[in-house]
Design an enzyme around this catalytic site. Structure first.
Site, short mmCIF file in Angstrom:
data_model
loop_
_atom_site.label_atom_id
_atom_site.label_comp_id
_atom_site.label_asym_id
_atom_site.label_seq_id
_atom_site.Cartn_x
_atom_site.Cartn_y
_atom_site.Cartn_z
N GLN A 59 -4.92 -2.06 9.91
CA GLN A 59 -4.89 -3.52 8.78
C GLN A 59 -5.77 -4.81 10.08
O GLN A 59 -4.70 -4.38 11.03
CB GLN A 59 -3.53 -3.57 8.27
CG GLN A 59 -3.26 -5.01 7.35
CD GLN A 59 -3.62 -4.92 6.23
OE1 GLN A 59 -3.56 -3.35 5.61
NE2 GLN A 59 -3.69 -6.16 6.14
N LYS A 72 0.87 -1.26 0.09
CA LYS A 72 -0.38 0.40 -0.20
C LYS A 72 0.33 0.91 0.14
O LYS A 72 0.74 2.49 -0.99
CB LYS A 72 -0.90 -0.21 1.41
CG LYS A 72 -2.17 -1.28 1.58
CD LYS A 72 -3.08 -1.47 2.60
CE LYS A 72 -3.72 -2.42 1.80
NZ LYS A 72 -4.34 -2.88 3.23
N ASP A 78 -11.03 1.51 3.07
CA ASP A 78 -11.62 0.45 2.85
C ASP A 78 -13.05 0.29 2.48
O ASP A 78 -13.30 -0.71 2.36
CB ASP A 78 -11.03 -0.25 4.88
CG ASP A 78 -9.96 -1.04 4.26
OD1 ASP A 78 -9.67 -1.66 3.40
OD2 ASP A 78 -9.35 -1.64 5.23
N1 GUN Z 1 -6.70 -8.01 5.31
C1 GUN Z 1 -6.59 -8.43 4.81
N2 GUN Z 1 -7.20 -7.45 3.55
C2 GUN Z 1 -7.43 -5.93 4.14
C3 GUN Z 1 -7.87 -5.13 3.82
O1 GUN Z 1 -8.80 -4.99 2.63
N3 GUN Z 1 -8.26 -4.20 4.18
C4 GUN Z 1 -7.56 -4.35 5.16
N4 GUN Z 1 -7.86 -3.06 6.28
N5 GUN Z 1 -6.97 -5.16 5.86
C5 GUN Z 1 -7.35 -6.71 5.04
#
Ligand code: GUN
Length: 285
Positions: A95, A51, A118
């Protein structure tokens, strides 16, 4: 046809990068995404790194805040409150998964809905299911983009989604329905799953089990979207939920793992961050 999420996301990120270069003149700054990582799970570290790299490519400011897994829930919530109030922050992402002593629903709900890049906040989820304007969750949004780019017509098709998580299964089913597919949501213990998947013209698999979908479960010409991210128990390499080698010759289109859905998720996160940024610019004038 193998649909490269890597290539499509590279193209879309280049377009976004061009758009972002106009922002300092127009708005006096670039979008700012804050990513919070609790603990040091290797998969999470790798996602968060991805990211940050994508942000750099697009020209978005990325701040990654790392906290030990001993952080208390209250301390994490207080950090999020602080970021909610910070006018220089456009997007907040925590996350997942979080350590057991921290409530994920509580954390998700504490993020300002307008900074929820998200698309996990209950108000965003509710807006999605009520066909109201909302921030779309990244993976489902990326899947629809891939299908459309690959020339897969969604309207009128029979779609089967295996998986019913809040992050992927449920929202991707909803987006396919909104595109006028007829959607069945199944799961790993659905009875006679093969009978169902053999009827699918679009098959989305998001359960997290290596080679769960076998060749006999897929009909000729199906569009197969593999959301799984697993370690192959034999080779230790990254692999999806479908037996790629066996199914690829039958599928009309198929997404590889790695290099399929994953890069598209991050690409849509960049898009959502820009969207939140632009919305904040509008509302501050
Ligand atoms: N963990 C696995 N996929 C994701 C996601 O798309 N966003 C977040 N915040 N955590 C994750």
């Amino acid at each position: 046809m193998i649909v490269s999420g890597k290539e499509l996301s590279a193209r879309l990120k280049a377009e976004m990068a061009e758009q972002v270069t106009t922002f300092p003149m127009k708005y006096g700054r670039v979008p700012h995404l804050v990513v919070i990582l609790v603990g040091d799970d290797p998969a999470s570290v790798s996602y968060v790194t991805g990211k940050a790299k994508a942000s750099q490519v697009v020209g978005i400011k990325n701040t990654t805040i790392r906290k030990p897994d001993t952080i208390s829930e209250e301390e994490l919530l207080s950090l999020i409150r602080h970021l909610n109030d910070d006018d220089t922050v456009d997007g907040i992402l925590v996350q997942l998964p979080l350590p057991k002593h921290i409530s994920e629903p509580k954390v998700i709900e504490s993020i300002s809905k307008d900074k929820d890049v998200d698309g996990f906040h209950p108000l965003n989820v509710a807006a999605l299911w009520q066909k109201q304007p909302c921030i779309l969750p990244c993976t489902p949004k990326g899947i629809i983009k891939m299908l459309k780019t690959a020339g897969v017509q969604i309207a009128g098709k029979r779609a089967v989604v295996i998986g019913r998580s809040n992050i992927v299964g449920l929202p991707v089913a909803k987006l396919l329905l909104d595109e006028n597919a007829t959607v069945t949501i199944a799961h790993s213990r659905t009875k006679d799953l093969g009978d169902l998947t053999r009827q699918a013209e679009i098959l989305v698999v998001a359960i997290g089990r290596p080679r769960f979908v076998t060749e006999d479960m897929v009909s000729e010409g199906t569009a197969v979207i593999d959301v799984g991210v697993n370690r192959d128990p034999e080779t230790g390499k990254l692999c999806g939920d479908v037996d790629f080698a066996a199914i690829e010759p039958k599928a009309s289109v198929i997404t590889p793992v790695p290099g399929g859905v994953g890069p598209m998720t991050i690409c849509c996160l960049m898009e959502n961050t820009i969207e939140c940024f632009l919305k904040r610019q509008e509302s501050s004038h």
